[in-house]
Design an enzyme around this catalytic site. Structure first.
Site, PDB file in Angstrom:
ATOM      1  N   PHE A 163       0.861  -1.179   0.000  1.00 23.04           N
ATOM      2  CA  PHE A 163       0.000   0.000   0.000  1.00 23.04           C
ATOM      3  C   PHE A 163       0.895   1.225   0.000  1.00 23.04           C
ATOM      4  O   PHE A 163       1.654   1.458   0.937  1.00 23.04           O
ATOM      5  CB  PHE A 163      -0.931   0.036   1.222  1.00 23.04           C
ATOM      6  CG  PHE A 163      -1.937   1.153   1.157  1.00 23.04           C
ATOM      7  CD1 PHE A 163      -3.199   0.924   0.625  1.00 23.04           C
ATOM      8  CD2 PHE A 163      -1.624   2.426   1.596  1.00 23.04           C
ATOM      9  CE1 PHE A 163      -4.135   1.952   0.545  1.00 23.04           C
ATOM     10  CE2 PHE A 163      -2.545   3.456   1.527  1.00 23.04           C
ATOM     11  CZ  PHE A 163      -3.804   3.224   0.995  1.00 23.04           C
ATOM     12  N   ASP A 248       9.673   3.329   1.493  1.00 23.80           N
ATOM     13  CA  ASP A 248       8.420   3.996   1.859  1.00 23.80           C
ATOM     14  C   ASP A 248       8.219   3.886   3.370  1.00 23.80           C
ATOM     15  O   ASP A 248       7.766   2.865   3.884  1.00 23.80           O
ATOM     16  CB  ASP A 248       7.255   3.354   1.109  1.00 23.80           C
ATOM     17  CG  ASP A 248       5.920   4.020   1.410  1.00 23.80           C
ATOM     18  OD1 ASP A 248       5.841   4.808   2.372  1.00 23.80           O
ATOM     19  OD2 ASP A 248       4.944   3.760   0.692  1.00 23.80           O
ATOM     20  N   LYS A 278       2.701  11.177   7.437  1.00 17.16           N
ATOM     21  CA  LYS A 278       1.873  10.861   8.596  1.00 17.16           C
ATOM     22  C   LYS A 278       2.290  11.612   9.853  1.00 17.16           C
ATOM     23  O   LYS A 278       1.847  12.725  10.097  1.00 17.16           O
ATOM     24  CB  LYS A 278       1.807   9.350   8.820  1.00 17.16           C
ATOM     25  CG  LYS A 278       1.003   8.627   7.723  1.00 17.16           C
ATOM     26  CD  LYS A 278       0.618   7.242   8.115  1.00 17.16           C
ATOM     27  CE  LYS A 278      -0.109   6.484   7.012  1.00 17.16           C
ATOM     28  NZ  LYS A 278      -1.433   7.015   6.691  1.00 17.16           N
TER      29      LYS A 278
END
Length: 475
Positions: A163, A248, A278
């Site tokens: 993801f 990532d 985030k």
């Protein structure tokens, strides 16, 4: 004509936001059903997650009725420092009071330079240049462009179950068909390989057209942890074949995994690009950062004419930069990285100790405070029947037997770790205490006891949800 309830309340100077919140308190799902996403409203109502939260502090939330919740979801990892961290808030209030300019655009903002400098100090290798964006997916899009421009090759390799975001380019690298369905065609030359499979990676690299291999050092969907040495060897293979190794760290970075970057669990490693987002702003404002080697940056921004060939309107906004600097300061001063490792190990080992007692509990995986709890088929006849019944109804349904009572009875917020997998995921803020861990352990033990009583209330709830899902699919 507007009704009284639709008129925005005013105070001296304009909108009274506190009065507006009070005026519409409790209307969350009504407003979303009408204006935002009615399908999501139905989903949340079906599983009993339709709570109206009115206050957040640290790892806790309070709903409109005053009930206190322990947040082990933390906004999918955004609130790594907990909600409304007072130190970050103080910095932002101080900054707002300066009337300092932002987004002038025809300038070089000081605060973004300072934040870039601080981020570079925390990298495991020499990453020289930083680009600031607005989200993790934005960062992934940046990495895709950088890799293609720097290598002159078209191919991007990603992992099954990956993801990396839901924008068009990032979706082309998504390993879950549930997210991809309806949005084809995707970006060409994007190919999936199994996670943890070096032979499959090298087979793709040998084709000679790969610009980069993008990987999560811990896969968010399923909380899948690589075998020791996998990431190190993957980076070496990429460099051998002229491809970029793209790390990532959108969810795993900023200390969550017990290191500043989760990839540091591999020891000395040499990523070409690292993506952060985030928790980078302490949860106050959208932000992302893409760090890369200088030669990559020089290929992209190769001349004055190309000096803004990749940009974003809100890139380097000073409010976000101030938040990022404050978040890094909090992580350092409160030693949150070491705390994440210590409490993660405490929680993980305590959960592992439950496995012999509960048939459904099969495995616990973690890096710091990122944890996956996996259920599996039981051996006793009655529970086998329950397992088969629920999986026949819906392959994503079984973990709801844990997350629904965790919320409803024990007031703990968790999530399922992905589609069609029997894993629940924990992403608690790094500021949790040992008492919070004990709160979760006691609650989860109680939930497991109830799950192992068949028939029983937990199974009645799942059966009702499963029937609704089957009815919906049949329409």
């Amino acid at each position: 004509m507007q009704t009284d309830s639709e008129v925005l309340p005013q105070r001296s100077g304009g909108l009274d936001i506190c009065a507006l919140i009070e005026q519409h308190e409790g209307r969350n799902y009504e407003l979303h059903a009408e204006h935002i996403n009615p399908a999501n409203v139905r989903t949340l109502q079906t599983i009993g997650f339709d709570r109206c939260y009115v206050r957040g502090e640290g790892p806790y939330l309070w709903d409109i009725e005053g009930t206190k919740y322990l947040d082990f979801l933390s906004g999918y990892g955004v609130f790594g420092l907990g909600r409304n961290h007072p130190d970050v808030r103080r910095v932002l209030i101080d900054f707002l009071n300066t009337d300092y300019p932002s987004l002038v655009k025809m300038e070089a903002p000081m605060l973004s330079g300072l934040l870039a400098q601080e981020l570079k100090k925390r990298m495991p290798n020499q990453l020289d240049m930083v680009f600031f964006g607005n989200s993790g997916a934005d960062g992934v899009e940046t990495a895709i462009k950088y890799a293609k421009c720097a290598t002159g090759k078209p191919g991007i390799i990603y992992c099954e179950k990956a993801f990396h975001g839901l924008t068009s380019g990032a979706l082309s690298l998504n390993g879950d068909e549930n997210f991809r369905s309806g949005f084809a065609p995707f970006m060409p030359d994007c190919r999936a390989i199994p996670f943890n499979d070096l032979e499959a990676l090298e087979a793709e690299l040998l084709k000679g057209d790969v610009a980069g291999f993008i990987v999560e050092p811990v896969q968010g969907k399923g909380v899948n942890i690589p075998s020791p040495g996998y990431l190190y060897e993957a980076a070496a293979l990429c460099h051998k074949h002229g491809a970029l190794f793209i790390d990532d760290e959108v969810q795993t970075g900023m200390g969550r995994a017990g290191r500043f970057l989760a990839i540091e669990h591999e020891g000395e490693i040499d990523p070409d690009i690292v993506i952060l987002s985030k928790a980078l702003s302490g949860g106050y404002i959208p932000i992302s950062a893409v760090l890369c080697k200088k030669w990559i940056h020089d290929k992209v921004f190769s001349s004055m004419q190309r000096s803004v060939v990749h940009s974003s309107t809100f890139s380097q906004g000073n409010f976000a930069m101030a938040a990022g600097l404050a978040a890094l300061d909090v992580i350092d001063r409160y030693d949150l990285i070491a705390k994440a490792e210590k409490l993660g190990d405490f929680l993980g080992h305590a959960l592992q100790a439950m496995i012999p007692r509960f048939e459904f509990l099969h495995e616990v995986r973690w890096r710091g405070l990122m944890m996956g709890i996996e259920f599996g088929p039981p051996h006793s006849l009655g529970l086998k029947t329950a397992w088969k019944l629920i999986h026949t109804m819906d392959k994503s349904l079984f973990p709801q037997a844990a997350i629904i009572p965790l919320l409803d009875k024990h007031h703990i917020i968790t999530q399922i770790a992905g589609h069609h997998i029997d894993v629940i995921k924990l992403l608690p803020p790094l500021v949790i205490s040992e008492d919070d861990v004990q709160w979760f352990l006691g609650a989860f033990e109680d939930v497991l006891i109830q799950m192992h009583r068949f028939p029983g209330p937990a199974w009645d709830v799942l059966t009702d949800i499963g029937r609704m899902a089957l009815t919906h699919r049949a329409r």
